[in-house]
Design a protein around this motif. Sequence first.
Motif, PDB file in Angstrom:
ATOM      1  N   ASN A   1     -19.462 -15.519 -16.537  1.00  0.00           N
ATOM      2  CA  ASN A   1     -18.407 -14.512 -16.401  1.00  0.00           C
ATOM      3  C   ASN A   1     -17.193 -15.125 -15.719  1.00  0.00           C
ATOM      4  OD1 ASN A   1     -20.501 -12.868 -17.188  1.00  0.00           O
ATOM      5  ND2 ASN A   1     -20.365 -11.473 -15.462  1.00  0.00           N
ATOM      6  N   ASP A   2     -16.009 -14.677 -16.105  1.00  0.00           N
ATOM      7  CA  ASP A   2     -14.788 -15.116 -15.425  1.00  0.00           C
ATOM      8  C   ASP A   2     -13.918 -13.902 -15.146  1.00  0.00           C
ATOM      9  OD1 ASP A   2     -12.610 -16.374 -14.385  1.00  0.00           O
ATOM     10  OD2 ASP A   2     -11.965 -17.319 -16.257  1.00  0.00           O
ATOM     11  N   HIS A   3     -14.263 -13.182 -14.087  1.00  0.00           N
ATOM     12  CA  HIS A   3     -13.510 -11.983 -13.725  1.00  0.00           C
ATOM     13  C   HIS A   3     -12.479 -12.229 -12.628  1.00  0.00           C
ATOM     14  CE1 HIS A   3     -17.142  -9.666 -15.413  1.00  0.00           C
ATOM     15  NE2 HIS A   3     -16.134  -9.467 -16.225  1.00  0.00           N
ATOM     16  N   THR A   4     -12.380 -13.451 -12.135  1.00  0.00           N
ATOM     17  CA  THR A   4     -11.464 -13.724 -11.020  1.00  0.00           C
ATOM     18  C   THR A   4     -10.007 -13.423 -11.371  1.00  0.00           C
ATOM     19  OG1 THR A   4     -12.988 -15.364 -10.107  1.00  0.00           O
ATOM     20  CG2 THR A   4     -10.692 -15.474  -9.373  1.00  0.00           C
ATOM     21  N   PRO A   5      -9.477 -13.881 -12.496  1.00  0.00           N
ATOM     22  CA  PRO A   5      -8.093 -13.513 -12.838  1.00  0.00           C
ATOM     23  C   PRO A   5      -7.896 -12.001 -12.937  1.00  0.00           C
ATOM     24  CG  PRO A   5      -8.833 -15.342 -14.204  1.00  0.00           C
ATOM     25  CD  PRO A   5     -10.051 -14.812 -13.490  1.00  0.00           C
ATOM     26  N   ASP A   6      -8.888 -11.303 -13.480  1.00  0.00           N
ATOM     27  CA  ASP A   6      -8.790  -9.849 -13.620  1.00  0.00           C
ATOM     28  C   ASP A   6      -8.794  -9.174 -12.252  1.00  0.00           C
ATOM     29  OD1 ASP A   6      -8.801  -7.433 -15.314  1.00  0.00           O
ATOM     30  OD2 ASP A   6     -10.795  -7.113 -14.480  1.00  0.00           O
ATOM     31  N   ILE A   7      -9.605  -9.691 -11.329  1.00  0.00           N
ATOM     32  CA  ILE A   7      -9.627  -9.130  -9.975  1.00  0.00           C
ATOM     33  C   ILE A   7      -8.278  -9.324  -9.296  1.00  0.00           C
ATOM     34  CG2 ILE A   7     -10.624  -9.436  -7.669  1.00  0.00           C
ATOM     35  CD1 ILE A   7     -13.320  -9.963  -9.049  1.00  0.00           C
ATOM     36  N   LEU A   8      -7.698 -10.511  -9.446  1.00  0.00           N
ATOM     37  CA  LEU A   8      -6.373 -10.765  -8.851  1.00  0.00           C
ATOM     38  C   LEU A   8      -5.334  -9.807  -9.429  1.00  0.00           C
ATOM     39  CD1 LEU A   8      -6.419 -14.653  -8.761  1.00  0.00           C
ATOM     40  CD2 LEU A   8      -6.144 -13.152  -6.774  1.00  0.00           C
ATOM     41  N   ARG A   9      -5.414  -9.545 -10.725  1.00  0.00           N
ATOM     42  CA  ARG A   9      -4.485  -8.595 -11.335  1.00  0.00           C
ATOM     43  C   ARG A   9      -4.690  -7.192 -10.781  1.00  0.00           C
ATOM     44  NH1 ARG A   9      -4.981  -4.764 -14.618  1.00  0.00           N
ATOM     45  NH2 ARG A   9      -7.139  -5.296 -15.173  1.00  0.00           N
ATOM     46  N   LYS A  10      -5.951  -6.779 -10.666  1.00  0.00           N
ATOM     47  CA  LYS A  10      -6.227  -5.434 -10.162  1.00  0.00           C
ATOM     48  C   LYS A  10      -5.734  -5.232  -8.734  1.00  0.00           C
ATOM     49  CE  LYS A  10     -10.243  -4.306 -13.041  1.00  0.00           C
ATOM     50  NZ  LYS A  10     -11.704  -4.045 -13.076  1.00  0.00           N
TER      51      LYS A  10
END
Length: 408
Positions: A165-174
Amino acid sequence: MANADRFSICGGNVLLPQGLCQTELCVEDSLISHTGSAPGRGHVIDATGLYVLPGIIDLHGDAFERQIMPRPGVHFDLQLALADTDRQLVSNGISTAYHGVTYSWEPGLRSRDTLLRMMDAMANAARYLACDTRLHLRHETYNLDAEAEILDWLAAGKIDLLAFNDHTPDILRKLTNPKDSMTVLQRCGLELGALRELAERVSARAAEVAPSIARLAAAAVAAGIPQASHDDPSPETRQWYQAIGCGISEFPKTRETAVLARKLGNHVVFGAPNVVRGGSHQPNNVSAAAMAHDGLCTVLTSDYYYPAMLPAAFRLSDDGVCTLPEAWAMVSSNPAEAAGLHDRGTLAPGKRADVLLVQAPAGRAPSVVAHLIGGRVAYAASGSRASLFSTNRPESADVEAVQAAVVA
């Protein structure tokens, strides 16, 4: 639960590898022995008017997180959560479930501590659970400090399916949007400033991510563990994962990515809730039904909602997207193949007797009347018209209880 050593299921519309047909399905010593009538068949289950289908195999389900933390910051005992989840699984026809447990750099619900407690709880609960419950480790690829530990677990056989999984960019956006950030903040328990600082520190190690993934993928290949890449954003990403031995594409973001995945011979996974709801809950995500129509979806999973898998297969058939046997393959034989489960997924001689009796009345959602896992009664619905073990009833307390529950 006592086992009826030898019995037959008669009168139903049975889904065999060659298609649906009216035949008799015979079970002996937890396995399917043969199809068609035979002398000395033992006890009989009357499945008249019902579908007789292979048990559902769910490769990606994380709805159990709501049993662990039903409200933000409100946690419950893991054994209690697993037991209740097990009841949901078997009542919805799921015989084999891969619990998608996320191992992130975040604290809280997706932390190392939660994962370790979940692994221990699953091991301790295994003999009490009806569903065959397995670990799908959802590794956040920026969680670089976890690599050595995961390598050890792969070598020790503690992981049944590894997903990247690569949710880190999405977390930064959120974290730039107060409303979007609440989901992450509630599950990790940090203040906004602290979480943003942590996420930025983690994301600064981006150059280390690809080599780490490659090492983990090599270890999984060596251990014979199936792998999935999650939310592939592009064909290039899928091609890269294919090259390192990761052969399942989970929830690809674009049609072009799914097309390449199928050309590569990969199984492509989408969510059953997407089918049942008529589209994804995420804006701009592809339609699972459209992907299935074009042969670009081979596996459906519960994702975040266990009850979706059974009606999703019937919905695809009812809407003319594909035939019921083709749709059912997406929740049975195809996930079995993707995960390397050679002992289940079809109603064929020698396979595990994971069998569903399903009613599908016009105008109503299909439902499970009875569910056998390894030939044992795992679930029986109250008020159905089925008569289980209707002749030569065995002297077995659990079978008697099932018969009493399902005979109208």
